[in-house]
Design an enzyme around this catalytic site. Sequence first.
Site, PDB file in Angstrom:
ATOM      1  N   HIS A   9      -9.570 -40.631 -30.358  1.00 48.93           N
ATOM      2  CA  HIS A   9      -9.388 -41.272 -29.049  1.00 48.93           C
ATOM      3  C   HIS A   9      -8.166 -42.197 -29.006  1.00 48.93           C
ATOM      4  O   HIS A   9      -7.972 -42.907 -28.031  1.00 48.93           O
ATOM      5  CB  HIS A   9     -10.664 -42.031 -28.666  1.00 48.93           C
ATOM      6  CG  HIS A   9     -11.821 -41.101 -28.499  1.00 48.93           C
ATOM      7  ND1 HIS A   9     -12.083 -40.457 -27.308  1.00 48.93           N
ATOM      8  CD2 HIS A   9     -12.744 -40.651 -29.381  1.00 48.93           C
ATOM      9  CE1 HIS A   9     -13.127 -39.664 -27.461  1.00 48.93           C
ATOM     10  NE2 HIS A   9     -13.553 -39.761 -28.718  1.00 48.93           N
ATOM     11  N   SER A  35     -15.756 -43.847 -30.263  1.00 52.47           N
ATOM     12  CA  SER A  35     -15.806 -43.026 -29.054  1.00 52.47           C
ATOM     13  C   SER A  35     -16.857 -43.453 -28.046  1.00 52.47           C
ATOM     14  O   SER A  35     -16.755 -43.111 -26.875  1.00 52.47           O
ATOM     15  CB  SER A  35     -16.039 -41.565 -29.439  1.00 52.47           C
ATOM     16  OG  SER A  35     -17.267 -41.436 -30.126  1.00 52.47           O
ATOM     17  N   LYS A  81      -7.940 -34.230 -26.306  1.00 51.66           N
ATOM     18  CA  LYS A  81      -8.246 -35.446 -25.534  1.00 51.66           C
ATOM     19  C   LYS A  81      -6.940 -35.912 -24.883  1.00 51.66           C
ATOM     20  O   LYS A  81      -6.485 -35.273 -23.947  1.00 51.66           O
ATOM     21  CB  LYS A  81      -8.926 -36.459 -26.437  1.00 51.66           C
ATOM     22  CG  LYS A  81     -10.229 -35.875 -27.055  1.00 51.66           C
ATOM     23  CD  LYS A  81     -11.029 -36.866 -27.827  1.00 51.66           C
ATOM     24  CE  LYS A  81     -12.082 -36.223 -28.717  1.00 51.66           C
ATOM     25  NZ  LYS A  81     -13.158 -35.518 -28.006  1.00 51.66           N
ATOM     26  N   HIS A  86     -18.609 -40.682 -35.733  1.00 52.60           N
ATOM     27  CA  HIS A  86     -18.924 -39.529 -34.894  1.00 52.60           C
ATOM     28  C   HIS A  86     -19.741 -38.473 -35.655  1.00 52.60           C
ATOM     29  O   HIS A  86     -19.624 -38.336 -36.870  1.00 52.60           O
ATOM     30  CB  HIS A  86     -17.599 -38.904 -34.427  1.00 52.60           C
ATOM     31  CG  HIS A  86     -17.753 -37.829 -33.408  1.00 52.60           C
ATOM     32  ND1 HIS A  86     -17.690 -36.491 -33.717  1.00 52.60           N
ATOM     33  CD2 HIS A  86     -17.961 -37.908 -32.065  1.00 52.60           C
ATOM     34  CE1 HIS A  86     -17.843 -35.778 -32.600  1.00 52.60           C
ATOM     35  NE2 HIS A  86     -18.005 -36.616 -31.589  1.00 52.60           N
ATOM     36  N   ASN A 120     -11.807 -37.063 -21.347  1.00 51.79           N
ATOM     37  CA  ASN A 120     -10.908 -37.667 -22.335  1.00 51.79           C
ATOM     38  C   ASN A 120      -9.452 -37.319 -22.034  1.00 51.79           C
ATOM     39  O   ASN A 120      -8.590 -37.414 -22.901  1.00 51.79           O
ATOM     40  CB  ASN A 120     -11.261 -37.175 -23.743  1.00 51.79           C
ATOM     41  CG  ASN A 120     -12.693 -37.507 -24.098  1.00 51.79           C
ATOM     42  OD1 ASN A 120     -13.110 -38.643 -23.956  1.00 51.79           O
ATOM     43  ND2 ASN A 120     -13.455 -36.514 -24.547  1.00 51.79           N
ATOM     44  N   ASP A 178     -10.263 -41.078 -38.335  1.00 51.55           N
ATOM     45  CA  ASP A 178     -10.386 -40.175 -37.197  1.00 51.55           C
ATOM     46  C   ASP A 178      -9.753 -40.859 -35.988  1.00 51.55           C
ATOM     47  O   ASP A 178     -10.287 -41.823 -35.453  1.00 51.55           O
ATOM     48  CB  ASP A 178     -11.882 -39.887 -36.956  1.00 51.55           C
ATOM     49  CG  ASP A 178     -12.107 -38.906 -35.814  1.00 51.55           C
ATOM     50  OD1 ASP A 178     -11.207 -38.770 -34.962  1.00 51.55           O
ATOM     51  OD2 ASP A 178     -13.194 -38.301 -35.769  1.00 51.55           O
ATOM     52  N   GLU A 182     -13.622 -44.117 -37.731  1.00 51.77           N
ATOM     53  CA  GLU A 182     -12.877 -43.801 -36.508  1.00 51.77           C
ATOM     54  C   GLU A 182     -11.950 -44.987 -36.266  1.00 51.77           C
ATOM     55  O   GLU A 182     -12.324 -46.137 -36.557  1.00 51.77           O
ATOM     56  CB  GLU A 182     -13.820 -43.664 -35.314  1.00 51.77           C
ATOM     57  CG  GLU A 182     -14.688 -42.425 -35.345  1.00 51.77           C
ATOM     58  CD  GLU A 182     -15.659 -42.360 -34.155  1.00 51.77           C
ATOM     59  OE1 GLU A 182     -15.247 -42.658 -33.019  1.00 51.77           O
ATOM     60  OE2 GLU A 182     -16.824 -42.031 -34.390  1.00 51.77           O
TER      61      GLU A 182
HETATM   62  C1  LIG Z   1     -14.441 -39.450 -32.769  1.00 54.76           C
HETATM   63  C2  LIG Z   1     -14.424 -37.970 -32.576  1.00 54.76           C
HETATM   64  N1  LIG Z   1     -14.105 -37.184 -33.604  1.00 54.76           N
HETATM   65  C3  LIG Z   1     -14.073 -35.850 -33.481  1.00 54.76           C
HETATM   66  C4  LIG Z   1     -14.382 -35.233 -32.292  1.00 54.76           C
HETATM   67  C5  LIG Z   1     -14.372 -33.746 -32.206  1.00 54.76           C
HETATM   68  O1  LIG Z   1     -13.198 -33.270 -31.636  1.00 54.76           O
HETATM   69  P1  LIG Z   1     -13.177 -31.915 -30.833  1.00 54.76           P
HETATM   70  O2  LIG Z   1     -13.747 -32.199 -29.481  1.00 54.76           O
HETATM   71  O3  LIG Z   1     -11.753 -31.500 -30.810  1.00 54.76           O
HETATM   72  O4  LIG Z   1     -14.030 -30.939 -31.582  1.00 54.76           O
HETATM   73  C6  LIG Z   1     -14.694 -36.014 -31.183  1.00 54.76           C
HETATM   74  C7  LIG Z   1     -14.958 -35.369 -29.880  1.00 54.76           C
HETATM   75  O5  LIG Z   1     -15.949 -35.349 -29.302  1.00 54.76           O
HETATM   76  C8  LIG Z   1     -14.740 -37.421 -31.326  1.00 54.76           C
HETATM   77  O6  LIG Z   1     -15.065 -38.205 -30.303  1.00 54.76           O
END
Ligand SMILES: Cc1ncc(COP(=O)(O)O)c(C=O)c1O
Length: 373
Positions: free
Chosen positions: A185, A157, A216, A110, A24, A182, A153
């Site tokens: 990405h 992702s 990321k 997610h 990422n 969220d 989101e």
């Molecule tokens: C959409 C989404 N939210 C939250 C996270 C979690 O973030 P982090 O990797 O900083 O714990 C991720 C990561 O995998 C993600 O893809």
Amino acid sequence: MAALGASGLLRTLREPAGIDLSSNDYLNLSKHPALATRLIEGTVREGCGSTGSRLLRGERECFAEVERRFARFKGAERALYFSTGYLANIGVLTTLAEAGDVVFSDKRNHASLIDGMRLSRARAAVFPHNDVRRLERLLAGSSESGVRFVVVESLFSMDGDVAPLAEYATLCRSSGAVLVVDEAHAVGIYGGGGSGLMEAAGIDDENCISINTAGKALGVAGAFVAGPSWAVEYLVQRARPFVFSTAPPPALADALDASLAIVAEEPERRERLLVRAAYLRARLAAAGIDTGASRSQIIPIFIGENDRAVAVARAIQAEGFDVRAIRPPSVPAGTARLRVSVNAGLSEATLDRFVDVLAAALREAGRCSAASS
Ligand SMILES: Cc1ncc(COP(=O)(O)O)c(C=O)c1O
């Protein structure tokens, strides 16, 4: 373990090897010298560890400084830095959503948002992916007197598709719901200033809360929750992953300050990323390879069966490309895929070669009838 193996779900830990098409690190900031320098300077100044929770001896001015900078960047009243995006999502959903409230959540959200919902005392209501009309009906039909949260989101992702954020914002405004986005990405990449898809959609509502991972595109670690002061202050007081956990190493805040400066000063980085991503999607389409609803730097290549996805990934890895197979529970059963992620440092020639290798691997696996380019 045997059951995992039999269903093609046994994972192995594997270091990066080959050309990066799976991380990422979209803007190639994780190895940027300016970030490394600030990280070293911050470590020398503050020590390796923070030595305590932010509410105890773990607090440092560099955390407050980067939070102010991030809030300005995001156009929010205030921001708070969490040690991971996973914990930020758990913190937001378990703290702000209380008994008597309802959390409306996109079906493809997610795992960290799902877990936050499960741990929250609020009622959970899942709506079909990106289905605004269905959400509207669910909101109209809910009888709870508490706060209603809509959780999505902005850039999904595993599919690389985009949420209809402007429509959600309008709906939340008219129904009095709080929009929680969220931006894991999207932050650092989308919108005129690079702050994410909320910026791109023109959303600057007071009632929106965003979670922005810093590990990321921003190339470091942790996550900023940004939103109205009342929400952020409540998180400081009550979010268990914030209150009951040692603060991250303070030097990460310095590295993130450098990262945010680069995002502001070098828009060409994110422009190049988006051009390269569009190029790869077009080349894949020309080769007859389905990339679903992807509109972004995340490009899924659908395979279906778990074992077959792993076999295709291995064949591509053998040709020097680091592409990984994604299987349930990260994606729904029967939709195992390669998750290709583009970064700004890839050349068109490299992407051309990748498409040829991918097309050959898919043909071998009986998954692509079209000839390669
Ligand atoms: C959409 C989404 N939210 C939250 C996270 C979690 O973030 P982090 O990797 O900083 O714990 C991720 C990561 O995998 C993600 O893809």
